[in-house]
Design an enzyme around this catalytic site. Sequence first.
Site, mmCIF file in Angstrom:
data_model
loop_
_atom_site.group_PDB
_atom_site.id
_atom_site.type_symbol
_atom_site.label_atom_id
_atom_site.label_comp_id
_atom_site.label_asym_id
_atom_site.label_seq_id
_atom_site.Cartn_x
_atom_site.Cartn_y
_atom_site.Cartn_z
ATOM 1 N N THR A 196 13.399 -47.184 -18.088
ATOM 2 C CA THR A 196 13.626 -47.277 -19.531
ATOM 3 C C THR A 196 12.772 -48.421 -20.067
ATOM 4 O O THR A 196 13.048 -49.592 -19.779
ATOM 5 C CB THR A 196 15.109 -47.543 -19.845
ATOM 6 O OG1 THR A 196 15.888 -46.550 -19.215
ATOM 7 C CG2 THR A 196 15.349 -47.532 -21.339
ATOM 8 N N LYS A 242 15.345 -42.143 -25.341
ATOM 9 C CA LYS A 242 16.200 -42.881 -24.400
ATOM 10 C C LYS A 242 16.771 -44.141 -25.066
ATOM 11 O O LYS A 242 17.953 -44.476 -24.894
ATOM 12 C CB LYS A 242 15.374 -43.250 -23.157
ATOM 13 C CG LYS A 242 16.065 -44.154 -22.167
ATOM 14 C CD LYS A 242 17.308 -43.533 -21.571
ATOM 15 C CE LYS A 242 18.067 -44.556 -20.741
ATOM 16 N NZ LYS A 242 19.426 -44.110 -20.422
ATOM 17 N N LYS A 259 18.754 -55.179 -22.356
ATOM 18 C CA LYS A 259 17.312 -54.897 -22.521
ATOM 19 C C LYS A 259 17.117 -53.645 -23.371
ATOM 20 O O LYS A 259 16.266 -53.607 -24.266
ATOM 21 C CB LYS A 259 16.701 -54.726 -21.118
ATOM 22 C CG LYS A 259 15.260 -54.272 -21.054
ATOM 23 C CD LYS A 259 15.081 -52.815 -20.654
ATOM 24 C CE LYS A 259 15.719 -52.387 -19.381
ATOM 25 N NZ LYS A 259 15.554 -50.961 -19.075
HETATM 26 P P1 NAP Z 1 18.146 -52.029 -10.412
HETATM 27 O O1 NAP Z 1 19.172 -51.555 -9.468
HETATM 28 O O2 NAP Z 1 18.235 -53.416 -10.959
HETATM 29 O O3 NAP Z 1 16.717 -51.820 -9.713
HETATM 30 C C1 NAP Z 1 15.563 -52.325 -10.287
HETATM 31 C C2 NAP Z 1 14.362 -51.898 -9.450
HETATM 32 O O4 NAP Z 1 13.168 -52.435 -10.063
HETATM 33 C C3 NAP Z 1 14.383 -52.448 -8.010
HETATM 34 O O5 NAP Z 1 13.814 -51.499 -7.155
HETATM 35 C C4 NAP Z 1 13.498 -53.685 -8.145
HETATM 36 O O6 NAP Z 1 12.911 -54.087 -6.930
HETATM 37 C C5 NAP Z 1 12.439 -53.150 -9.079
HETATM 38 N N1 NAP Z 1 11.648 -54.181 -9.717
HETATM 39 C C6 NAP Z 1 12.058 -55.136 -10.589
HETATM 40 N N2 NAP Z 1 11.045 -55.899 -10.986
HETATM 41 C C7 NAP Z 1 9.941 -55.434 -10.340
HETATM 42 C C8 NAP Z 1 8.574 -55.803 -10.330
HETATM 43 N N3 NAP Z 1 8.131 -56.812 -11.081
HETATM 44 N N4 NAP Z 1 7.724 -55.087 -9.562
HETATM 45 C C9 NAP Z 1 8.163 -54.065 -8.810
HETATM 46 N N5 NAP Z 1 9.456 -53.663 -8.759
HETATM 47 C C10 NAP Z 1 10.327 -54.339 -9.526
HETATM 48 O O7 NAP Z 1 18.037 -51.097 -11.696
HETATM 49 P P2 NAP Z 1 18.480 -49.577 -11.912
HETATM 50 O O8 NAP Z 1 19.869 -49.552 -12.399
HETATM 51 O O9 NAP Z 1 18.073 -48.774 -10.725
HETATM 52 O O10 NAP Z 1 17.567 -49.231 -13.184
HETATM 53 C C11 NAP Z 1 16.199 -48.897 -13.048
HETATM 54 C C12 NAP Z 1 15.706 -48.411 -14.409
HETATM 55 O O11 NAP Z 1 16.464 -47.260 -14.807
HETATM 56 C C13 NAP Z 1 15.867 -49.419 -15.546
HETATM 57 O O12 NAP Z 1 14.801 -49.285 -16.447
HETATM 58 C C14 NAP Z 1 17.181 -49.017 -16.190
HETATM 59 O O13 NAP Z 1 17.263 -49.429 -17.543
HETATM 60 C C15 NAP Z 1 17.094 -47.513 -16.049
HETATM 61 N N6 NAP Z 1 18.386 -46.798 -16.048
HETATM 62 C C16 NAP Z 1 19.441 -47.284 -15.333
HETATM 63 C C17 NAP Z 1 20.645 -46.579 -15.327
HETATM 64 C C18 NAP Z 1 21.858 -47.054 -14.575
HETATM 65 O O14 NAP Z 1 22.958 -46.601 -14.915
HETATM 66 N N7 NAP Z 1 21.752 -47.930 -13.597
HETATM 67 C C19 NAP Z 1 20.755 -45.392 -16.054
HETATM 68 C C20 NAP Z 1 19.648 -44.896 -16.747
HETATM 69 C C21 NAP Z 1 18.465 -45.626 -16.735
HETATM 70 P P3 NAP Z 1 13.726 -55.094 -5.926
HETATM 71 O O15 NAP Z 1 14.673 -54.210 -5.177
HETATM 72 O O16 NAP Z 1 12.673 -55.692 -5.085
HETATM 73 O O17 NAP Z 1 14.417 -56.109 -6.807
#
Ligand code: NAP
Length: 287
Positions: free
Chosen positions: A96, A171, A239
Amino acid sequence: MQKLGFLGLGIMGSAMARNLVDAGHDVTVWNRSSAKCDPLVKAGARQADTPAAVVSASDITFACVSDPEASSELCFGPDGVLEGMEKGKGYVDMSTIDLETSQIIEEAVIGEGGRYLEAPVSGSKTPAINGNLIILAAGERSLYEEALPAFDAMGKMSLYLGDVGSGAAMKLVVNMIMGTMMAAFTEGMSLAEKAGLSTQDLLAILDAGAISNPMFRVKGALMQDDEFSPAFPLKHAQKDIRLALLLGDLLGHGMPTTAAANEVFKRARSMGLDDNDFSAVFKASQS
Ligand code: NAP
C-alpha cells in the site's frame, strides 16, 4: 510454467507467497531479514540473495513491503528490482503506497523494458492466509492477464482499475474508511466503559443492528480479551490514513473526519503501539 518471484515476507507477503507455492507455482523468494524465507523454502520455494536475483530468475515478480520508502528502496536500491529488470519481465508491487511513488516505479520499470502493475490488496492476515484477498490492480493490462493465475491463488477477487495510480488511490480510500471506522468504534467502546456500560452488551447490540460488520465483531471480541497481536500493524494503518490525507490535499478535498482519526492514530503511535494491531488505537481512546 511461469516462474514467479516474491519480495517481502512480512505478515501479508509470507502468506501470499505461501499460497503461490501451495498452488504449484515455481516461486523464488527474498526478504530483507533472510530468516523469514525459511518456512517458504521448507514449503518448496527457492531463495535468492537479492531482489535483483529474484527478478532475474522470474517472469513476474511480486512485492509486498511496508510503505513508499520500502517500495522505493526495493526498486532503486543496490541489487534492487531495476538491476534484474529486462525486456518483457513483469513487476507487481502489492504494497500500500501513494500514487506518486507507484508512478515513479512504473516509469523506471518501463525504462528498463519491463512491465508494471500496482496491485495493493484489501483484506488482512486471515484473508491472506486463506487466499481470500481482494486485489486492486492497475497498470499494464497484458501483465494483469498474465498475473491472473497468481492473483487467483492469493485472492478471491481481483479488479483491473485502469492506469497506475487508480489501484493505489482505491486502496487508500478503502483504508481511510476502515481507519476512521476503527477510530469511531474504539472511541465508542471507551465511552461505554467510562459510562459504566457493558462493552459485551454494546458489541451484541452493534452486531444485531444495521452497522454490524466483521471488523467490529472480530476486533471487538479480541479487545475484550486485551488481545492486540498484529494482523494489521498500527503503524501501517496510520501510514495509510496519512497517504489518504495527502491525496485529499492534492485534490483539494476536505477530509475532516479522516484528519481527526489520524490524530488518534498518531497518539497511539506516540504511546509505542506501532507494532500492535491497529485495533490498539483503543488504548489511545481509553487514556
Ligand atoms: P509487515 O509484517 O510489517 O512486513 C513488512 C515487510 O516489508 C517485511 O518483509 C519487511 O522486511 C519489509 N521491508 C520493510 N522495509 C523494507 C526495506 N526498506 N527494504 C526491503 N524490505 C523492507 O507488514 P504487512 O502487514 O505484511 O504489510 C505489508 C504491506 O501490505 C504494507 O504496505 C501494508 O500497508 C499492506 N497491507 C497490510 C495488511 C495487513 O492487514 N497486514 C492488509 C492489506 C495491506 P523485514 O522482515 O526485513 O523487516
